[in-house]
Motif scaffolding. Structure first.
Motif, mmCIF file in Angstrom:
data_model
loop_
_atom_site.group_PDB
_atom_site.id
_atom_site.type_symbol
_atom_site.label_atom_id
_atom_site.label_comp_id
_atom_site.label_asym_id
_atom_site.label_seq_id
_atom_site.Cartn_x
_atom_site.Cartn_y
_atom_site.Cartn_z
ATOM 1 N N PHE A 219 61.612 5.013 -4.245
ATOM 2 C CA PHE A 219 61.460 5.132 -2.785
ATOM 3 C C PHE A 219 61.377 6.610 -2.389
ATOM 4 O O PHE A 219 60.515 7.007 -1.602
ATOM 5 C CB PHE A 219 62.640 4.472 -2.060
ATOM 6 C CG PHE A 219 62.648 2.965 -2.105
ATOM 7 C CD1 PHE A 219 61.490 2.236 -1.852
ATOM 8 C CD2 PHE A 219 63.809 2.266 -2.398
ATOM 9 C CE1 PHE A 219 61.499 0.843 -1.883
ATOM 10 C CE2 PHE A 219 63.825 0.882 -2.429
ATOM 11 C CZ PHE A 219 62.670 0.175 -2.179
ATOM 12 N N LYS A 220 62.274 7.408 -2.967
ATOM 13 C CA LYS A 220 62.317 8.840 -2.642
ATOM 14 C C LYS A 220 61.030 9.543 -3.090
ATOM 15 O O LYS A 220 60.530 10.446 -2.414
ATOM 16 C CB LYS A 220 63.533 9.477 -3.325
ATOM 17 C CG LYS A 220 63.833 10.887 -2.868
ATOM 18 C CD LYS A 220 65.132 11.406 -3.484
ATOM 19 C CE LYS A 220 65.399 12.839 -3.038
ATOM 20 N NZ LYS A 220 66.628 13.385 -3.657
ATOM 21 N N ALA A 221 60.482 9.115 -4.239
ATOM 22 C CA ALA A 221 59.256 9.730 -4.774
ATOM 23 C C ALA A 221 58.000 9.239 -4.049
ATOM 24 O O ALA A 221 56.893 9.683 -4.351
ATOM 25 C CB ALA A 221 59.144 9.422 -6.262
ATOM 26 N N GLU A 222 58.197 8.315 -3.093
ATOM 27 C CA GLU A 222 57.080 7.719 -2.347
ATOM 28 C C GLU A 222 56.045 7.103 -3.293
ATOM 29 O O GLU A 222 54.828 7.233 -3.102
ATOM 30 C CB GLU A 222 56.433 8.748 -1.408
ATOM 31 C CG GLU A 222 57.401 9.237 -0.342
ATOM 32 C CD GLU A 222 56.769 10.220 0.640
ATOM 33 O OE1 GLU A 222 55.630 10.683 0.388
ATOM 34 O OE2 GLU A 222 57.410 10.519 1.660
ATOM 35 N N CYS A 223 56.560 6.439 -4.308
ATOM 36 C CA CYS A 223 55.705 5.720 -5.254
ATOM 37 C C CYS A 223 54.985 4.601 -4.498
ATOM 38 O O CYS A 223 55.540 4.009 -3.563
ATOM 39 C CB CYS A 223 56.584 5.137 -6.361
ATOM 40 S SG CYS A 223 55.685 4.654 -7.833
ATOM 41 N N ALA A 224 53.769 4.303 -4.890
ATOM 42 C CA ALA A 224 52.964 3.300 -4.168
ATOM 43 C C ALA A 224 53.633 1.938 -4.126
ATOM 44 O O ALA A 224 53.517 1.198 -3.147
ATOM 45 C CB ALA A 224 51.583 3.191 -4.803
#
Length: 240
Positions: A219-224
């Motif tokens: 979530f923090k890495a803004e993964c797709a």
């Protein structure tokens, strides 16, 4: 916004790859579901993970050696006896028909990396277009030749390369397949891979993410997106 896909539905709490599992995932608020497709003896695309029915049903034998009629009569309540008599092997068409009245995403994994099912790609793609789901479906496989064939059949469909290990610059490899995404095993999706892949237009959706720490990292890495057996847990974390 990171999308949450129910892996084989809500496989942590329901019999995997069955309609009760898919319905539970969507009812929990998941953005989509992931499912696996093989071909029956009579050429029907069916939803089950393994090449054989031994692990997840009360039957024996390879999917390719059983007709759809034989397959659909098996009890698929694996690990969840409370679903006995309620969980069966669905056809892909049954899942697509149910999906067509909603708007969630579907990741269809073509399970042809061990058994080369003839015309699997054509049959699956034909059904996707029949139900007008081409904008909501992702086709994935460990068989990357199959993904190339899918792209040749219809460049409209998104394809995603499943990766069971780390690759050098996987975003560049994905482009050689005309794939729009990579689905790496979760430990191969580090910040470097996520950032550079998505900066190069390649979506990253790791599998199978069941622990909270990894979910929070993604979530923090803004993964797709990512695939999880526990979509309800993932949704709860996402809201926080």
């Amino acid at each position: 916004m990171t999308k949450i896909f129910g892996h084989r539905g809500a496989a942590g709490t329901c019999p995997e790859n069955t309609m009760p599992s898919f319905k539970a995932a969507i009812e929990s608020g998941a953005d989509g579901i992931e499912l696996d497709v093989h071909l029956s003896k009579d050429g029907v695309p069916v939803v089950i993970h393994d090449e054989s029915v031994d692990r997840t049903t009360n039957g024996k034998g390879f999917v390719k050696d059983l007709t759809f009629s034989q397959l659909k009569n098996l009890d698929a309540s694996y690990l969840f006896p409370e679903y006995s008599g309620k969980a069966f092997i669905p056809s892909l068409e049954e899942v697509l028909a149910w999906s067509s009245s909603s708007d969630f995403l579907l990741n269809i994994e073509l399970k042809n990396d061990r058994i080369p099912y003839q015309d699997l790609e054509e049959k699956v793609i034909q059904q996707i277009f029949t139900y007008k789901l081409q904008n909501r479906v992702i086709l994935s496989s460990f068989n990357h030749e199959s993904l190339m064939l899918c792209h040749r059949i219809s460049s409209e469909l998104e394809t995603a390369a499943l990766l069971s290990e780390r690759l050098f610059e996987p975003w560049n490899y994905a482009k050689t397949l005309s794939a729009r995404a990579i689905h790496p095993v979760h430990y191969a999706a580090d910040p470097h891979v996520i950032f550079h892949s998505q900066a190069n237009g390649i979506q990253v959706r790791p599998f199978t993410v069941n622990d909270e720490q990894t979910m929070q990292f993604l979530f923090k890495a803004e993964c797709a997106g990512f695939f999880t057996d526990y979509p309800e847990k993932a949704l709860s974390l996402k809201k926080k």
